[in-house]
Scaffold this motif. Sequence first.
Motif, mmCIF file in Angstrom:
data_model
loop_
_atom_site.group_PDB
_atom_site.id
_atom_site.type_symbol
_atom_site.label_atom_id
_atom_site.label_comp_id
_atom_site.label_asym_id
_atom_site.label_seq_id
_atom_site.Cartn_x
_atom_site.Cartn_y
_atom_site.Cartn_z
ATOM 1 N N ASP A 180 -13.059 67.911 -3.215
ATOM 2 C CA ASP A 180 -12.165 68.506 -4.212
ATOM 3 C C ASP A 180 -10.717 68.552 -3.756
ATOM 4 O OD1 ASP A 180 -12.169 70.900 -2.649
ATOM 5 O OD2 ASP A 180 -11.996 72.097 -4.480
ATOM 6 N N ASN A 275 0.247 76.327 3.183
ATOM 7 C CA ASN A 275 -1.179 76.490 3.423
ATOM 8 C C ASN A 275 -1.792 76.984 2.120
ATOM 9 O OD1 ASN A 275 -3.671 76.750 4.669
ATOM 10 N ND2 ASN A 275 -3.174 78.661 5.742
ATOM 11 N N TYR A 277 -5.726 77.861 0.079
ATOM 12 C CA TYR A 277 -7.128 78.173 0.387
ATOM 13 C C TYR A 277 -7.935 78.242 -0.891
ATOM 14 C CZ TYR A 277 -10.964 81.569 0.554
ATOM 15 O OH TYR A 277 -12.159 82.206 0.377
ATOM 16 N N GLY A 278 -9.164 77.770 -0.824
ATOM 17 C CA GLY A 278 -10.084 77.982 -1.939
ATOM 18 C C GLY A 278 -11.292 77.084 -1.823
ATOM 19 N N PRO A 279 -12.400 77.456 -2.455
ATOM 20 C CA PRO A 279 -13.587 76.604 -2.476
ATOM 21 C C PRO A 279 -13.611 75.695 -3.711
ATOM 22 C CG PRO A 279 -14.142 78.772 -3.318
ATOM 23 C CD PRO A 279 -12.655 78.783 -3.047
ATOM 24 N N THR A 280 -14.407 74.645 -3.648
ATOM 25 C CA THR A 280 -14.608 73.744 -4.787
ATOM 26 C C THR A 280 -14.963 74.542 -6.039
ATOM 27 O OG1 THR A 280 -15.485 72.135 -3.221
ATOM 28 C CG2 THR A 280 -15.981 71.739 -5.528
ATOM 29 N N GLU A 281 -15.738 75.621 -5.866
ATOM 30 C CA GLU A 281 -16.226 76.429 -6.987
ATOM 31 C C GLU A 281 -15.104 77.151 -7.722
ATOM 32 O OE1 GLU A 281 -17.575 76.109 -4.055
ATOM 33 O OE2 GLU A 281 -19.768 76.195 -4.128
ATOM 34 N N VAL A 304 -3.831 82.857 4.603
ATOM 35 C CA VAL A 304 -4.005 81.736 3.667
ATOM 36 C C VAL A 304 -3.178 81.929 2.401
ATOM 37 C CG1 VAL A 304 -6.253 81.008 4.554
ATOM 38 C CG2 VAL A 304 -6.151 82.671 2.677
ATOM 39 N N ARG A 380 -16.933 82.140 8.120
ATOM 40 C CA ARG A 380 -18.010 82.120 7.141
ATOM 41 C C ARG A 380 -19.037 83.188 7.429
ATOM 42 N NH1 ARG A 380 -17.975 80.119 2.396
ATOM 43 N NH2 ARG A 380 -20.242 79.975 2.507
ATOM 44 N N GLN A 384 -22.436 77.762 6.766
ATOM 45 C CA GLN A 384 -21.553 76.676 6.310
ATOM 46 C C GLN A 384 -20.403 76.514 7.298
ATOM 47 O OE1 GLN A 384 -20.255 76.607 2.068
ATOM 48 N NE2 GLN A 384 -18.225 76.439 2.924
ATOM 49 N N ARG A 391 -16.960 69.939 4.423
ATOM 50 C CA ARG A 391 -17.815 71.118 4.259
ATOM 51 C C ARG A 391 -19.255 70.717 4.513
ATOM 52 N NH1 ARG A 391 -17.651 74.616 -1.341
ATOM 53 N NH2 ARG A 391 -19.839 75.135 -1.482
HETATM 54 P P1 AMP Z 1 -14.537 73.163 -0.017
HETATM 55 O O1 AMP Z 1 -15.410 73.590 -1.134
HETATM 56 O O2 AMP Z 1 -14.960 71.893 0.646
HETATM 57 O O3 AMP Z 1 -13.100 73.171 -0.411
HETATM 58 O O4 AMP Z 1 -14.701 74.272 1.119
HETATM 59 C C1 AMP Z 1 -14.368 75.601 0.833
HETATM 60 C C2 AMP Z 1 -14.365 76.424 2.083
HETATM 61 O O5 AMP Z 1 -13.430 75.874 3.036
HETATM 62 C C3 AMP Z 1 -13.878 77.833 1.863
HETATM 63 O O6 AMP Z 1 -14.900 78.651 1.329
HETATM 64 C C4 AMP Z 1 -13.456 78.220 3.266
HETATM 65 O O7 AMP Z 1 -14.567 78.558 4.045
HETATM 66 C C5 AMP Z 1 -12.834 76.927 3.790
HETATM 67 N N1 AMP Z 1 -11.374 76.873 3.550
HETATM 68 C C6 AMP Z 1 -10.735 76.388 2.483
HETATM 69 N N2 AMP Z 1 -9.392 76.484 2.622
HETATM 70 C C7 AMP Z 1 -9.154 77.067 3.810
HETATM 71 C C8 AMP Z 1 -7.968 77.480 4.531
HETATM 72 N N3 AMP Z 1 -6.743 77.271 4.069
HETATM 73 N N4 AMP Z 1 -8.141 78.079 5.729
HETATM 74 C C9 AMP Z 1 -9.388 78.278 6.230
HETATM 75 N N5 AMP Z 1 -10.532 77.918 5.612
HETATM 76 C C10 AMP Z 1 -10.428 77.320 4.405
#
Ligand code: AMP
Length: 489
Positions: A180, A275, A277-281, A304, A380, A384, A391
């Motif tokens: 993503d 910087n 931050y966020g998950p695919t979801e 973040v 985490r 994961q 991921r």
């Molecule tokens: P993904 O779905 O592959 O984007 O992975 C999401 C996960 O990546 C998040 O739930 C975090 O555990 C980690 N993650 C995403 N952005 C960051 C960030 N800027 N710093 C540290 N961990 C991050």
Amino acid sequence: MHLIDRIDHWASVSPEHPAHVSGNSVLTFAQLKAQSDALAAHIHSQTAGKPGPVAVVGHKEPEMLVAFLAAVKAGRPYIPIDISVPAQRAEKILASSGAVLVLKPETIAALNLAPAPAPEKRVEAGDPFYILFTSGSTGEPKGVVITLANLEAFLDWMCAEQKFPAMGEVFLNQAPFSFDLSVMDLYLSLSTGGTLFSVTKDDVASLKNLYLALGRSEVSTWVSTPSFAQMCLIERGFNQAMLPNLRRFLFCGETLAPETASQLLDRFPNAVVWNTYGPTEATVATTSILVDRPVLAEFSPLPVGRAMPGTELLIISEDGNPVPEGERGEIHIVGPNVSPGYLARPDLTGKAFYFRAGTPAYRTGDWGRCRNSLIFFEGRMDGQIKLHGYRIELGDLEANLRALPEVADALVLPVLKQGKVDALTAFVVPAAPVQGSEFEFSSKLKTALGQRIPVYMVPRKFRFLDAFPMTPNGKADRRKLAELLESSP
Ligand code: AMP
């Protein structure tokens, strides 16, 4: 304006402007519009009456962009699958998603489609726009459904914050389209009339080629994982002279080390570092912060960032209530960028997603803290991990290892270097005494595993045990294994 109209608009404003550059291929906005319209008409005629998404398999070819847009112009979400996904895993994804059509660059080119207008019914706000498959803890990849409204919420925020000039940017595309992170560069670029510059697996295979490609790229907005930038920093010549147009780094996906940010600011005096931050979801990224010298002086580790406007980040305790300011808890995301859930997995969706006062919410499984509305990521809560930005659910890897006939039981542990996952080690209880050398057996397992899971997930080292050490309550003792790893890495 509908995202598709925002993208197609550039075909009339500046038809010859390059929308995508990948290897020797250049795709203009006019070509993107004409080809995606024609392919959409073809998809519509081929799949009429059959529900289901369109899978697109390839590696950063211009036809992939054409196919993504064609699918949504035909009212269907697409599933991007990079060729690094092994055939077996891709099959699982195709079967579980009920894809009606699989498109590949070579088959699209061979269609030789005549110009045709796009069908009338396209993807609208609440409809799924894309489905991204990520590592699932059971060994089965899970499909995150992202709607057009989710994607537009993310893009509107980023565009308002970053103020990209119309047709003014060249975006680096580092991540394959099945991750993503690539959504950030792909759609920020297409929607602002920018040029997407893809580095391909061939470019990355040799650092020399990579630097040559970057040097030619005219990239102005760099989008990558921090790991990728760290790798580039190995070369002293990776600096403003190599990339004179570079003005901005956008990072997401894993921890950004202060040293990395600091080195980049030294080497690229004309650029800023963000910087996110966020998950695919929750559609790519949900928080952001400009990492400048004062931020570096104040924080280590780095925060973040702050939540995007209109989305809330809550830090929730084990009893389900928000924790007091500054205390640790699970990060929950509540807002219009939160996905409706996993494709055809109400069980997994029910566990991770809920509604908070009518707004979609997602339990990230990330530990975090909030101070003065700044969010700090603290690792985490489960198995994961992130390895070089990818991921990985250790459970996914372990399930695939246990499925091999040579393996009776398996556990995988991350190997840390300076607090960061640097590699994976698999502890394996063989099903039968190892024949030949352990090296040969490891190679055999690696090959077998490589046919089931992507190469980046295959553990670097294998250790063989007759049995796992046990905790007092009879579970395999991961802590003892970690000690074993520390004493003899
Ligand atoms: P993904 O779905 O592959 O984007 O992975 C999401 C996960 O990546 C998040 O739930 C975090 O555990 C980690 N993650 C995403 N952005 C960051 C960030 N800027 N710093 C540290 N961990 C991050």
